[in-house]
Motif scaffolding. Structure first.
Motif, short mmCIF file in Angstrom:
data_model
loop_
_atom_site.label_atom_id
_atom_site.label_comp_id
_atom_site.label_asym_id
_atom_site.label_seq_id
_atom_site.Cartn_x
_atom_site.Cartn_y
_atom_site.Cartn_z
N GLY A 1 0.61 -1.53 -0.50
CA GLY A 1 0.32 -0.03 -0.16
C GLY A 1 0.93 1.06 0.30
N GLY A 2 0.00 2.54 -0.44
CA GLY A 2 1.14 3.72 -0.02
C GLY A 2 1.21 4.33 1.52
N THR A 3 0.83 3.68 2.20
CA THR A 3 1.69 3.98 3.69
C THR A 3 2.35 2.70 3.85
OG1 THR A 3 -0.34 5.29 3.98
CG2 THR A 3 0.99 4.92 6.08
N THR A 4 2.02 1.51 4.36
CA THR A 4 2.86 0.31 4.75
C THR A 4 2.35 -0.57 3.39
OG1 THR A 4 0.26 -0.75 6.00
CG2 THR A 4 1.92 0.66 6.90
N VAL A 5 3.54 -1.77 4.01
CA VAL A 5 3.20 -3.15 3.45
C VAL A 5 2.84 -4.22 3.87
CG1 VAL A 5 4.63 -5.01 2.10
CG2 VAL A 5 5.15 -2.06 1.87
N LYS A 6 1.75 -4.41 4.15
CA LYS A 6 1.15 -5.46 5.22
C LYS A 6 1.75 -6.31 4.73
CE LYS A 6 -3.03 -4.55 4.67
NZ LYS A 6 -2.64 -2.37 4.26
N LYS B 1 6.86 -0.23 6.49
CA LYS B 1 6.67 1.49 5.90
C LYS B 1 6.69 1.01 4.79
CE LYS B 1 7.39 6.40 6.57
NZ LYS B 1 8.11 7.25 7.53
N THR B 2 6.35 1.95 4.32
CA THR B 2 6.37 2.07 2.97
C THR B 2 7.65 3.23 1.84
OG1 THR B 2 3.85 1.32 2.02
CG2 THR B 2 4.98 2.44 0.16
N ASP B 3 8.43 2.78 1.70
CA ASP B 3 9.22 3.31 1.09
C ASP B 3 9.37 4.36 0.30
OD1 ASP B 3 11.89 4.83 0.93
OD2 ASP B 3 13.04 3.67 1.45
N THR B 4 8.66 4.89 -0.13
CA THR B 4 8.45 5.28 -1.45
C THR B 4 9.71 6.89 -2.19
OG1 THR B 4 7.06 7.47 -0.76
CG2 THR B 4 6.15 5.32 -2.01
#
Length: 320
Positions: A11-16, A33-36
């Motif tokens: 996801g845009g905020t977290t990777v589950k 945490k999603t690292d973009t």
């Protein structure tokens, strides 16, 4: 020893992540945490690192990995063609993960994954023909026919939110087109419609959200009634059109807006009935999604059942 699958929901905020038994039961969950940053170039390796740290002790029990991505998957299933929120363009995610673990990996569009999850373990369990609609900031969805996701030639099947709405009003969609369904029937669309009606009535209610709109609806507020009526009119027309095309067993509605429950679903049923082919009328279901945030991660691994030949999938044929 029960075989296990790893589900990854980006996801845009977290990777589950979830460790899932082949019967669909979830054994373990975790997230990062999603690292973009730098167009998300480090993210595939961060995903690999987190899976290694959390599944290494299970060894040969883990027999496959399913990854849900908020974007398009290439026709060969090896790459993420585009995921705007992640900054990805032609990322060979399947290749990266398979080379690290030497286990089968499948990539699944996140909306299609949620549809598969609801079919496998959720509101449409036991069914194989389904229209899944996600009502959130936008409108997403997945269409399943005979147990297979309708993906399309350009990996754009099931883009329910971009069905055009016939209206004199002009709303520009994020995709660049005008009057896509999601500009009217998403949570964002509900707020925009309500604000427009309030302005026309010369009423100022300050800041509000969709929960407020449904609260006003329960109180018999005429503006809220008009707003929801318009929302379900356009959504019902779109769903009826799909139903008349694929003749699915039913409709599952998920996303934040679905939390309104019957005050949304009951008028939606009536709207669909108004436009649906007579042969189908009263012979399909409309249900609220049952799995919440678990729908996607279960759907991520579902296609693996056929890939690995799991006993629980002997009668299934899955395309993603």
């Amino acid at each position: 020893m029960q075989k296990k699958l790893v589900g990854v929901d980006i996801g845009g905020t977290t990777v589950k992540f979830a460790l899932i038994n082949v019967d669909g039961s979830v054994e373990k969950k975790w997230h990062i945490k999603t690292d973009t940053s730098q167009h998300g170039e480090r993210m595939p390796y961060q995903i690999v690192k987190s899976m290694t740290e959390n599944t290494d002790m299970y060894g040969d029990e883990v027999i496959g990995i399913g990854v849900g991505v908020p974007g398009q998957i290439s026709a060969d299933g090896k790459s993420v063609v585009r995921a705007v929120n992640l900054g990805w363009h032609n990322v060979p995610l399947k290749v990266v993960i398979e080379s690290e673990f030497n286990k089968p990996v499948v990539l699944v569009n996140d909306a299609n994954a949620a549809a598969l999850g609801e079919m496998w373990q959720g509101a449409a369990k036991g069914k194989s023909n389904l229209i899944f609609v996600i009502l959130g900031t936008g409108v997403g969805g997945g269409i399943i026919v005979d147990g297979k996701v309708l993906n399309g030639v350009h990996s754009s099947g099931g883009e329910i939110g971009h069905i055009p709405v016939n209206t004199t009003e002009q709303r520009v969609c994020g995709c660049g087109n005008v009057n896509c369904l999601e500009t009217f029937s998403s949570a964002t669309g509900v707020i925009k419609t309500t604000k427009k009606l309030l302005d026309e009535a010369g009423v100022d209610r300050g800041h509000f959200d969709t929960k407020d709109v449904f609260r006003w609806l329960a109180q018999g507020d005429s503006i809220a009634e008009q707003a929801i009526s318009l929302t379900v009119k356009y959504l019902g027309q779109a769903i009826a059109g799909i139903m008349n095309t694929v003749d699915a067993e039913g409709v599952v509605v998920g996303g934040g807006l679905s939390e309104a429950g019957d005050p949304l679903l009951e008028p939606l049923r009536k709207s669909i009935d108004k436009y649906i082919f007579p042969q189908i009328k009263n012979r399909y279901f409309v249900r609220k999604a049952a799995l919440g945030n678990d729908a996607g991660i279960l759907g991520d691994v579902y296609p693996l059942l056929k890939v690995i030949g799991a006993k629980s999938a002997d009668s299934l044929s899955v395309s993603y």
